[in-house]
Design a protein around this motif. Structure first.
Motif, PDB file in Angstrom:
ATOM      1  N   MET A   1       0.855  -5.648  -8.118  1.00 41.35           N
ATOM      2  CA  MET A   1       1.111  -4.956  -9.506  1.00 41.35           C
ATOM      3  C   MET A   1       1.196  -3.373  -8.849  1.00 41.35           C
ATOM      4  SD  MET A   1       1.315  -6.446 -12.442  1.00 41.35           S
ATOM      5  CE  MET A   1       0.523  -5.309 -13.692  1.00 41.35           C
ATOM      6  N   SER A   2       2.110  -3.041  -9.343  1.00 42.97           N
ATOM      7  CA  SER A   2       2.430  -1.376  -9.002  1.00 42.97           C
ATOM      8  C   SER A   2       1.654  -0.667  -9.960  1.00 42.97           C
ATOM      9  CB  SER A   2       3.889  -1.102  -8.985  1.00 42.97           C
ATOM     10  OG  SER A   2       4.473  -1.180 -10.277  1.00 42.97           O
ATOM     11  N   ILE A   3       1.497   0.527  -9.484  1.00 42.53           N
ATOM     12  CA  ILE A   3       0.581   1.516 -10.257  1.00 42.53           C
ATOM     13  C   ILE A   3       1.604   2.189 -11.318  1.00 42.53           C
ATOM     14  CG2 ILE A   3      -0.974   3.799 -10.059  1.00 42.53           C
ATOM     15  CD1 ILE A   3      -1.915   2.601  -7.148  1.00 42.53           C
ATOM     16  N   LYS A   4       1.217   2.405 -12.449  1.00 38.08           N
ATOM     17  CA  LYS A   4       2.103   3.047 -13.447  1.00 38.08           C
ATOM     18  C   LYS A   4       1.672   4.548 -13.610  1.00 38.08           C
ATOM     19  CE  LYS A   4       1.330   0.316 -16.957  1.00 38.08           C
ATOM     20  NZ  LYS A   4       1.412  -0.272 -18.340  1.00 38.08           N
ATOM     21  N   VAL A   5       2.705   5.363 -13.307  1.00 38.42           N
ATOM     22  CA  VAL A   5       2.213   7.049 -13.295  1.00 38.42           C
ATOM     23  C   VAL A   5       3.145   7.701 -14.326  1.00 38.42           C
ATOM     24  CG1 VAL A   5       2.045   8.958 -11.949  1.00 38.42           C
ATOM     25  CG2 VAL A   5       1.541   6.830 -10.907  1.00 38.42           C
ATOM     26  N   MET A  21       8.332  11.515  -4.321  1.00 35.14           N
ATOM     27  CA  MET A  21       7.379  11.149  -3.543  1.00 35.14           C
ATOM     28  C   MET A  21       6.574  10.027  -3.683  1.00 35.14           C
ATOM     29  SD  MET A  21       7.202  13.630  -1.288  1.00 35.14           S
ATOM     30  CE  MET A  21       7.976  15.128  -0.886  1.00 35.14           C
ATOM     31  N   LEU A  22       6.482   9.781  -4.932  1.00 30.79           N
ATOM     32  CA  LEU A  22       5.565   8.848  -5.387  1.00 30.79           C
ATOM     33  C   LEU A  22       5.922   7.465  -5.377  1.00 30.79           C
ATOM     34  CD1 LEU A  22       4.114  10.459  -8.676  1.00 30.79           C
ATOM     35  CD2 LEU A  22       2.658   9.919  -6.704  1.00 30.79           C
ATOM     36  N   THR A  23       7.470   7.148  -5.367  1.00 30.29           N
ATOM     37  CA  THR A  23       7.972   6.021  -5.573  1.00 30.29           C
ATOM     38  C   THR A  23       8.371   5.489  -4.025  1.00 30.29           C
ATOM     39  OG1 THR A  23      10.198   6.862  -5.972  1.00 30.29           O
ATOM     40  CG2 THR A  23       8.777   6.060  -7.841  1.00 30.29           C
ATOM     41  N   ARG A  24       8.111   6.458  -2.953  1.00 26.55           N
ATOM     42  CA  ARG A  24       8.681   6.130  -1.706  1.00 26.55           C
ATOM     43  C   ARG A  24       7.976   4.714  -1.128  1.00 26.55           C
ATOM     44  NH1 ARG A  24       8.266  10.079   3.368  1.00 26.55           N
ATOM     45  NH2 ARG A  24       8.647   8.894   4.836  1.00 26.55           N
ATOM     46  N   ASP A  25       6.916   4.544  -1.231  1.00 29.45           N
ATOM     47  CA  ASP A  25       6.178   3.125  -0.483  1.00 29.45           C
ATOM     48  C   ASP A  25       6.306   2.078  -1.591  1.00 29.45           C
ATOM     49  OD1 ASP A  25       5.460   5.090   1.393  1.00 29.45           O
ATOM     50  OD2 ASP A  25       3.446   5.063   0.971  1.00 29.45           O
ATOM     51  N   GLY A  26       6.724   2.238  -2.757  1.00 26.02           N
ATOM     52  CA  GLY A  26       7.215   1.000  -3.436  1.00 26.02           C
ATOM     53  C   GLY A  26       5.912   0.512  -4.429  1.00 26.02           C
ATOM     54  N   ASP A  27       4.705   0.786  -3.853  1.00 29.04           N
ATOM     55  CA  ASP A  27       3.588   0.250  -4.763  1.00 29.04           C
ATOM     56  C   ASP A  27       3.133   1.240  -5.859  1.00 29.04           C
ATOM     57  OD1 ASP A  27       2.682   2.379  -2.993  1.00 29.04           O
ATOM     58  OD2 ASP A  27       0.722   1.693  -3.145  1.00 29.04           O
ATOM     59  N   ILE A  28       3.978   2.422  -6.354  1.00 29.25           N
ATOM     60  CA  ILE A  28       3.773   3.165  -7.381  1.00 29.25           C
ATOM     61  C   ILE A  28       5.050   3.292  -8.173  1.00 29.25           C
ATOM     62  CG2 ILE A  28       3.242   5.659  -8.035  1.00 29.25           C
ATOM     63  CD1 ILE A  28       1.450   5.908  -5.560  1.00 29.25           C
ATOM     64  N   ASN A  29       5.102   2.936  -9.562  1.00 29.25           N
ATOM     65  CA  ASN A  29       6.127   3.338 -10.362  1.00 29.25           C
ATOM     66  C   ASN A  29       5.881   4.320 -11.043  1.00 29.25           C
ATOM     67  OD1 ASN A  29       8.374   2.693 -11.908  1.00 29.25           O
ATOM     68  ND2 ASN A  29       7.255   1.100 -13.004  1.00 29.25           N
ATOM     69  N   ARG A 123       0.196  10.316  -2.842  1.00 26.06           N
ATOM     70  CA  ARG A 123       0.084   8.947  -2.995  1.00 26.06           C
ATOM     71  C   ARG A 123      -1.311   8.490  -2.885  1.00 26.06           C
ATOM     72  NH1 ARG A 123       5.269   9.548  -0.405  1.00 26.06           N
ATOM     73  NH2 ARG A 123       4.211   9.051   1.802  1.00 26.06           N
ATOM     74  N   ASP A 124      -2.027   8.763  -1.671  1.00 24.12           N
ATOM     75  CA  ASP A 124      -3.344   8.414  -1.509  1.00 24.12           C
ATOM     76  C   ASP A 124      -4.092   8.874  -2.699  1.00 24.12           C
ATOM     77  OD1 ASP A 124      -2.917   7.417   0.936  1.00 24.12           O
ATOM     78  OD2 ASP A 124      -3.583   8.970   2.121  1.00 24.12           O
ATOM     79  N   LYS A 125      -4.210   9.955  -3.359  1.00 27.59           N
ATOM     80  CA  LYS A 125      -4.775  10.283  -4.444  1.00 27.59           C
ATOM     81  C   LYS A 125      -4.784   9.479  -5.709  1.00 27.59           C
ATOM     82  CE  LYS A 125      -6.745  14.005  -2.246  1.00 27.59           C
ATOM     83  NZ  LYS A 125      -6.939  15.250  -2.648  1.00 27.59           N
ATOM     84  N   ILE A 126      -2.949   9.269  -5.905  1.00 20.59           N
ATOM     85  CA  ILE A 126      -2.963   8.392  -7.051  1.00 20.59           C
ATOM     86  C   ILE A 126      -3.623   6.859  -6.941  1.00 20.59           C
ATOM     87  CG2 ILE A 126      -0.974   6.917  -8.109  1.00 20.59           C
ATOM     88  CD1 ILE A 126      -1.060  10.092  -8.887  1.00 20.59           C
ATOM     89  N   ARG A 127      -3.686   6.445  -5.546  1.00 20.74           N
ATOM     90  CA  ARG A 127      -3.964   4.950  -5.402  1.00 20.74           C
ATOM     91  C   ARG A 127      -5.625   4.971  -5.555  1.00 20.74           C
ATOM     92  NH1 ARG A 127      -0.616   5.427  -0.458  1.00 20.74           N
ATOM     93  NH2 ARG A 127       1.352   4.259  -0.983  1.00 20.74           N
TER      94      ARG A 127
END
Length: 349
Positions: A1-5, A21-29, A123-127
């Protein structure tokens, strides 16, 4: 499940940069963007994001006012996107007190490497924020019992070491606010960038009975004082001419961080040994577990923040699983645990 931001910023350029920046790795949407808090309020209701990024200076309502309302009415993990100024640092620390999980400083317009580092950090902070327990923390604040600490009588040469990361601003404040004025020196490693640690120390100094300062190289460590590691510098403890002193260096990052909790704790284990007590507080990752285990092996009393009171139960969990902590405790009880351990040391001496 991706992280919804949900990205909230009045600048179209910043909204675009953060989204990219946030969507670069694919696990954040990035499920949406908002131009101000009024817009954000409606989109939070409609989109139910896992994490919100929030600017402070915005039209219609200040970001801090919005954050305060959000945390009272609908606790949601928030990462502040802050300006690296004295005013920005003060407002960011206030945001953390109001319930924001963490912050990132907006990058300067110079190096491309700076932009890339900003993106990785964001991205690390969002995760980490997505794994945080802001609802539990909001509920726990009202229920937390206060544990009175009258004295921290300790033998000469004793020292308290504290390490934290995400959520640590509030956790450290809670511990220091309950420490008595007669406690031995306290050294603190909190993951925080340059430009913010001085203001963090000043803010702690305003609200605690202890004297709290940003550590300087070769500064003597005195009872009744707390020393915060400077952003982008490792803090170590050394003994020269019988006096405990702070040492600041810019050696390579350890455990991915500078300041590193491991670096601080390892120096305390080596220099202070059984006369030390240590606490590892909320944070993502494993920084501090190795150093705290060395402290415990050297005879120090060690405590980890428990899961129920930790905003992010990462660093304390690893320390517990690796046998680095003598016991776990809620953050409201940690000052008392440290003080009682010091009293036992005094009695044994």
């Amino acid at each position: 499940m991706s992280i919804k931001v949900l990205v909230v910023d009045d600048s179209a350029l910043i909204r675009e940069v953060l989204t990219r920046m946030l969507t670069r790795d694919g696990d954040i949407n990035v499920v949406g963007t908002a131009t101000d808090p009024i817009d954000a309020r409606e989109k939070i209701k409609a989109l139910n994001p896992d994490v919100v990024t929030l600017d402070i200076e915005m039209p219609n309502m200040n970001g801090l006012q919005f954050l305060d309302r959000l945390m009272r009415l609908r606790p949601t993990p928030v990462v502040m996107v802050s300006t690296l100024t004295k005013k920005g640092a003060s407002e960011t620390l206030l945001a953390l007190e109001l319930g924001a999980v963490d912050f990132v400083a907006k990058p300067s317009a110079e190096a491309e490497g700076g932009i890339e580092a900003f993106g990785a950090n964001l991205r690390d902070k969002i995760r980490a924020a997505a794994k945080s327990d802001v609802r539990g923390r909001s509920a726990g604040r009202a229920e937390a019992p206060k544990i009175a600490v009258k004295t921290a009588a300790a033998p000469a040469g004793a020292l308290i070491a504290i390490g934290a990361s995400t959520g640590g601003v509030e956790a450290i404040r809670a511990v220091l606010a309950d420490m008595p004025a007669d406690c031995p020196p306290i050294v603190i490693a909190q993951h925080m960038p340059p430009g913010f640690t001085n203001r963090f120390a000043a803010r702690l100094d305003e609200i605690c009975g202890l004297k709290v300062v940003e550590a300087e190289d070769r500064m003597p460590l005195l009872p009744g004082h707390a020393y915060v590691a400077r952003g982008d510098y490792h803090l170590r403890v050394e003994r020269t001419s019988g006096q405990l002193k702070a040492r600041l260096t810019q050696d390579e990052p350890e455990s991915g961080h500078r300041p590193s909790v491991d670096v601080l704790f390892e120096s305390v284990a080596r220099t202070v040994g059984p006369l030390a007590v240590g606490a590892i507080l909320t944070g993502m990752g494993r920084d501090g577990a190795r150093g705290l285990k060395l402290m415990r092996d050297a005879g120090a009393y060690t405590v980890g923040q428990n899961q129920a009171s930790a905003l992010v139960y990462g660093m304390p969990r690893v320390a517990f699983e690796e046998g680095a902590v003598v016991e776990q405790a809620p953050v409201e009880a940690i000052a008392a645990r440290l003080a009682h351990a010091l009293v036992r040391l005094k009695s044994a001496a």
